[in-house]
Design a protein around this motif. Structure first.
Motif, PDB file in Angstrom:
ATOM      1  N   LEU A 297      47.961  35.347  30.645  1.00  9.77           N
ATOM      2  CA  LEU A 297      46.863  36.222  31.060  1.00  9.77           C
ATOM      3  C   LEU A 297      45.576  35.408  31.135  1.00  9.77           C
ATOM      4  N   PRO A 298      45.095  35.059  32.327  1.00 12.54           N
ATOM      5  CA  PRO A 298      43.875  34.250  32.451  1.00 12.54           C
ATOM      6  C   PRO A 298      42.700  34.865  31.700  1.00 12.54           C
ATOM      7  N   ALA A 299      41.962  34.024  30.979  1.00 15.54           N
ATOM      8  CA  ALA A 299      40.832  34.471  30.161  1.00 15.54           C
ATOM      9  C   ALA A 299      39.526  33.959  30.736  1.00 15.54           C
ATOM     10  N   PRO A 300      38.425  34.724  30.584  1.00 14.20           N
ATOM     11  CA  PRO A 300      37.113  34.216  31.002  1.00 14.20           C
ATOM     12  C   PRO A 300      36.702  33.020  30.152  1.00 14.20           C
ATOM     13  N   LEU A 301      35.833  32.188  30.702  1.00 14.18           N
ATOM     14  CA  LEU A 301      35.409  30.961  30.022  1.00 14.18           C
ATOM     15  C   LEU A 301      33.891  30.885  30.020  1.00 14.18           C
ATOM     16  N   LEU A 302      33.338  30.511  28.876  1.00 15.94           N
ATOM     17  CA  LEU A 302      31.893  30.349  28.727  1.00 15.94           C
ATOM     18  C   LEU A 302      31.593  28.912  28.332  1.00 15.94           C
ATOM     19  N   ARG A 368      44.862  22.830  31.982  1.00 14.87           N
ATOM     20  CA  ARG A 368      45.568  22.961  30.705  1.00 14.87           C
ATOM     21  C   ARG A 368      45.700  24.404  30.231  1.00 14.87           C
ATOM     22  N   LEU A 369      44.733  25.238  30.607  1.00 13.98           N
ATOM     23  CA  LEU A 369      44.653  26.585  30.059  1.00 13.98           C
ATOM     24  C   LEU A 369      44.695  27.627  31.164  1.00 13.98           C
ATOM     25  N   ALA A 370      44.991  28.850  30.773  1.00 12.39           N
ATOM     26  CA  ALA A 370      44.959  29.975  31.712  1.00 12.39           C
ATOM     27  C   ALA A 370      43.527  30.481  31.785  1.00 12.39           C
ATOM     28  N   VAL A 371      42.784  29.999  32.778  1.00 12.37           N
ATOM     29  CA  VAL A 371      41.369  30.336  32.947  1.00 12.37           C
ATOM     30  C   VAL A 371      41.229  31.336  34.088  1.00 12.37           C
ATOM     31  N   ASP A 372      40.427  32.374  33.867  1.00 11.88           N
ATOM     32  CA  ASP A 372      40.084  33.308  34.937  1.00 11.88           C
ATOM     33  C   ASP A 372      39.029  32.625  35.815  1.00 11.88           C
ATOM     34  N   HIS A 373      39.432  32.123  36.959  1.00 12.02           N
ATOM     35  CA  HIS A 373      38.543  31.333  37.807  1.00 12.02           C
ATOM     36  C   HIS A 373      37.340  32.122  38.309  1.00 12.02           C
TER      37      HIS A 373
END
Length: 723
Positions: A297-302, A368-373
Motif C-alpha cells: 500500500l503506497p504511503a505518502p512521504l514527507l 526501495r519503498l512503496a511511495v505514493d508518488h
C-alpha cells in the motif's frame, strides 16, 4: 548481440597475490591474504570490474580478503602504493610516468581501456562540436594534469576562462556557457541523468591518448603481475547477451505501475543511510517508516530539511535531536514516511549539490519503498523552509506541495552559482508557508511583503503568521491540525493541462522543459517581471563558530573572506574566543545569539575576546541596511506558458530559446498527429511512434511510474517564429 565478458580486470590482483606465496603479505584472521586496491578517484564506471569481482566472490575464490580504497582530490596515490599502504593502484599512464620521473618506483601492469575516455564536456546547445570550437566560455580543468597543457598547446582556446575543476557537475547543470573536464564513462552520464544534454569531446581526437585507469604496483611486484596479464587476456570467462528488441512500451509501463517492494525495513525507528553527492562527498540521511507501513500500500512521504545548513559539518540527526524533531511522531501517526536529508556549506538546499542530493535520496527511496508518488511533500524550518522555496521554483516535478516554515523566499541568491528565481513558477504547485511576527531573522510582516508579487504572478500560495513567537516552531501545537488537513486534501496531478515556467537556466516541470535561453533577450510583449524590493538588515559579524568547542565563550573556526564584514575588518582569527559583545557576556552559543539580537544593522559595538591567552577589546559597527531585489536579474530569462488538450500544445513565450515537450502516452494519443501552436500559429504537426527505450530511460532516472515519457519534441522558438 553477444559480448565477451572478461573478469580478469577485477581479479588480476587476486591471481597475482595468490601466485606470490611467501612475499611477506600480511595474513589476517582466517589465513587469507589481505589485498588493498587504491582507486584514483571516487568509485566510477571504470572501476566497476574491481567491485564486480568483490560482489561475485572472485577474490574469495582466490583465497583473498580484498579491500577497495576509494580515492579523491589530493590523494597521493602513487606514494601510497610505493609505501606499501596499498598493494595495487589504479592510475593513468601519463601520471605514472611523471611519478617515475620524480623517483617513485611504480609501474603499470595492465591497461584495460585502449582509448582514453578523457574528454571536455560541453552543452549540446552550445553548438560546439570539436575541441577546436572552444571559445567564449568558462572551462573547468585541473592545471596540474598533462592533458591541460596539451590542450592549451595544440588547440589554444579563444576567449576561454579556465577555472579549477570542482570535482562535480553541479555548475554544469545550470550554466550553459560552462564546460569541464571529464571521462565519457562518468560525468556526461551523470549530467544526462540530471536532465542536461552534454556533448563529449575526446582529447584522443587531437592526439592525447595515454592508457587510462591502468593497474599499477611496485617495481618489485611488477614482473610477476605482468606475466599473468597475457594468460588472463586469452581466457574469456563468460558471455552475456543483450536483447535485439526492447519490450513494447505498454509492457514496460504496466510492469512499472505494478511494481511493489518485496520487503520493508524495520518500522517506527530511524534508519541511517548514505549516498554520494555531485561533489563526490558522501552524505547521510535518515528515514522513518510509520508503524502501519505496508509494502503493498503506497504511503505518502514527507521530506523534512533541517536548519543551520550553512555550517561546516554535517549534523548527526536523530529523533528529537534537531529542531524539526517535532514532526517525527506527528508524521508517523499520519502514516507518512519521514525522510530527513543532511546538508552543509557547499551542499545547502539552495546549492545544486544539496538540491540534487535531496532529489537523489527521493529517487533511491522510491526504488526501495512503496511511495505514493502523488503525495510527496517538502517542508523544513529556517534554512529548511528557505530550501523549500528553492525546490518549489527550480525542481517542482516530484512533489505535491511545499511547506516552508520560518524560511525566506530569496535563497536563490545565496548559493554558488547563483540562480534566478521567478514567482510564476509557483503557479505549478501549492505552497503552504508559515512565519512568526517576532522572528528576528525572517519576521512574518517582511516575508509577507516579499511574497506580494507572488500572488500578483498567480502563485498558488497560502500564508499563515503567528504573532507571539520568534524563530522557533512554538506554533506547532496550534498548527498541526491545520497543516494535516492541507496535506490530506492535496495531491499532485502529474498530467495537468496548464504549466508556466520561467528560467535563466534549464528548468523543468512535468511535461514542459526550458532547455536553453537565448542571450539576445526577450521579444517585445506584455511580460511582467514580478519581483520584490528588499532590505538586508541582518546583524552579521562574519565568522563560522567552532562547533566542537566546549569551553566558556564562542570560539571562531573560520572567518568569512569578505572584507566588507566586521569580522574581517577587525582581523579576527581562527581560535579567537569571543567573551563579550557590547554589555552582554558571552559564555555559550545561546548567549552569543542573545547578545546579537540586541543590536540593529548599523549599530556600533565592542567585542571582547581571548587570543592566545591575551584579552583584546575591539570596536566596529554592524553593516548598515542594504537595499536591492529579492531575485537576481543579471541574465536574460525565458518564460513559457503552455497548455495541452486533445494532442495539441499551445505555447506563449517571452523570447527566444529552446524548449522540450515531453509526451506521456496517458494523455497523448500516439496513433494521431501531435500539433504545436506558438502564439496561435501552427508551427509543428507530427506523428511519433512510442519510444520504449526513452520510456525506460526516464523511468530509471525519475523512478516514477505514474509519469510516463514515450516521446519528446524539441522546439527552437526563434526559428519557429520564422517558419
Amino acid at each position: 548481440m553477444t559480448h565477451t565478458l572478461r573478469r580478469w580486470t577485477g581479479v588480476l590482483a587476486a591471481l597475482v597475490l595468490a601466485s606470490l606465496a611467501g612475499c611477506g603479505q600480511p595474513q589476517p584472521a582466517g589465513g587469507r591474504d589481505h589485498v588493498r586496491i587504491a582507486l584514483n578517484w571516487f568509485p566510477e564506471p571504470e572501476h566497476g570490474g574491481f567491485y564486480a569481482a568483490l560482489v561475485h566472490g572472485y577474490y574469495q575464490e582466490a583465497g583473498l580478503d580484498v579491500e577497495i580504497l576509494p580515492g579523491g582530490p589530493d590523494v597521493p596515490l602513487l606514494q601510497r602504493v610505493a609505501a606499501g599502504q596499498a598493494t595495487f593502484g589504479v592510475e593513468n599512464a601519463d601520471l605514472i610516468l611523471i611519478g617515475r620521473a620524480a623517483g617513485v618506483a611504480v609501474q603499470s601492469v595492465m591497461a584495460p581501456i585502449q582509448v582514453s575516455p578523457r574528454c571536455i564536456m560541453v552543452h549540446e546547445e552550445s553548438g560546439i562540436t570539436r575541441l577546436e570550437d572552444l571559445r567564449d566560455m568558462t572551462l573547468a580543468m585541473s592545471p596540474q594534469n598533462p592533458f591541460y597543457h596539451y590542450l592549451l598547446r595544440h588547440v589554444p582556446p579563444t576567449g576561454v576562462t579556465v577555472v579549477p575543476y570542482p570535482g562535480s557537475v553541479a555548475r554544469f547543470l545550470v550554466d550553459m556557457d560552462y564546460g569541464q573536464q571529464g571521462y565519457v564513462l562518468s560525468e556526461p552520464l551523470l549530467a544526462r541523468r540530471e536532465g542536461a544534454r552534454p556533448r563529449s569531446l575526446l582529447l584522443s581526437e587531437i592526439g592525447f591518448n595515454p592508457y587510462t585507469s591502468t593497474l599499477f604496483c611496485t617495481d618489485e611486484l611488477a614482473p610477476a603481475a605482468r606475466a599473468l596479464v597475457a594468460e588472463l587476456m586469452a581466457a574469456p570467462v563468460g558471455r552475456f547477451t543483450l536483447p535485439e528488441v526492447l519490450p513494447e512500451w505498454r509492457e514496460v509501463a504496466a510492469a512499472a505501475l505494478a511494481w511493489r517492494p518485496a520487503a520493508a525495513p524495520e518500522r517506527g525507528v530511524w534508519i541511517r543511510d548514505t549516498l554520494a553527492c555531485l561533489d563526490g562527498v558522501s552524505r547521510h540521511f535518515f528515514c522513518r517508516l510509520p508503524v502501519g507501513y505496508d509494502p503493498q500500500l503506497p504511503a505518502p512521504l514527507l521530506l523534512d530539511m533541517h536548519g543551520g545548513v550553512s555550517r561546516e559539518k554535517l549534523p548527526d540527526l536523530g529523533d528529537g535531536d534537531f529542531p524539526e524533531g517535532y514532526l517525527s511522531q506527528w508524521a508517523t501517526e499520519r502514516g507518512m514516511i519521514l525522510v530527513v536529508p543532511t546538508g552543509q556549506r557547499g551542499a545547502a538546499w539552495w546549492d545544486e549539490t544539496g538540491a540534487r542530493h535531496v532529489l537523489h535520496i527521493l529517487r533511491v527511496l522510491k526504488s526501495r519503498l512503496a511511495v505514493d508518488h502523488e503525495r510527496v511533500f517538502v517542508t523544513g524550518f529556517s534554512d529548511g523552509g528557505s530550501g523549500s522555496y528553492f525546490l518549489a521554483q527550480f525542481h517542482p516535478t516530484d512533489f505535491a506541495a511545499f511547506l516552508p516554515q520560518c524560511g525566506h523566499p530569496g535563497c536563490d541568491n545565496w548559493g554558488e552559482p547563483k540562480r534566478q528565481a521567478y514567482f510564476v513558477n509557483l503557479r505549478n504547485r501549492p505552497v503552504y508557508a508559515i512565519n512568526n511576527e517576532k522572528d528576528a531573522l525572517y519576521p512574518a510582516a517582511r516575508i509577507h511583503g516579499y511574497l506580494l508579487p507572488a500572488w500578483e504572478a498567480g502563485a498558488d500560495l497560502r500564508f499563515h503568521s503567528y504573532p507571539d513567537y520568534g524563530h522557533r516552531p512554538d506554533y506547532w501545537e496550534a498548527e498541526q491540525e491545520r497543516m494535516g488537513a492541507f496535506l490530506d486534501r492535496t495531491s499532485r496531478d502529474p498530467l495537468r493541462s496548464r504549466l508556466t515556467l520561467e528560467g535563466a537556466d534549464p528548468v523543468r516541470c512535468d511535461w514542459l522543459e526550458i532547455l536553453a535561453v537565448d542571450s539576445t533577450g526577450r521579444f517585445p510583449g506584455e511580460w511582467t517581471d514580478w519581483n520584490s524590493r528588499t532590505v538586508s538588515d541582518r546583524v552579521v559579524l562574519g565568522f563560522q563558530p567552532d562547533e566542537s568547542f566546549q569551553g566558556k565563550g564562542y570560539r571562531v573556526a573560520t572567518v568569512v573572506a569578505d572584507s566588507t564584514l566586521p569580522a574581517a575588518r577587525l582581523g579576527l582569527r581562527a581560535g579567537d574566543v569571543v567573551t563579550a559583545l557590547g554589555a552582554h557576556k558571552v559564555d555559550s552559543e545561546q548567549a552569543f545569539r542573545a547578545a546579537v539580537s540586541q543590536f540593529k544593522a548599523g549599530d556600533p559595538f565592542t567585542l571582547e575576546l581571548l587570543r592566545e591567552g591575551r584579552r583584546l577589546r575591539l570596536s566596529d559597527h554592524f553593516n548598515p541596511p542594504q537595499f536591492g531585489w529579492l531575485h537576481d536579474r543579471t541574465r536574460p530569462s525565458l518564460r513559457v506558458e503552455a497548455s495541452l488538450a486533445d494532442n495539441r500544445f499551445d505555447l506563449r513565450a517571452s523570447g527566444p530559446g529552446r524548449v522540450t515537450l515531453w509526451l506521456d502516452p496517458q494523455v497523448i494519443d500516439f496513433s494521431r498527429e501531435v500539433t504545436v501552436f506558438l502564439e496561435g500559429r501552427e508551427i509543428l504537426r507530427h506523428r511519433l511512434e512510442p519510444d520504449a527505450r526513452l520510456l525506460l530511460e526516464e523511468l530509471d532516472r525519475q523512478r516514477d511510474p505514474t509519469r510516463l515519457v514515450a516521446g519528446r519534441l524539441e522546439i527552437d522558438l526563434e526559428a519557429a517564429r520564422t517558419w
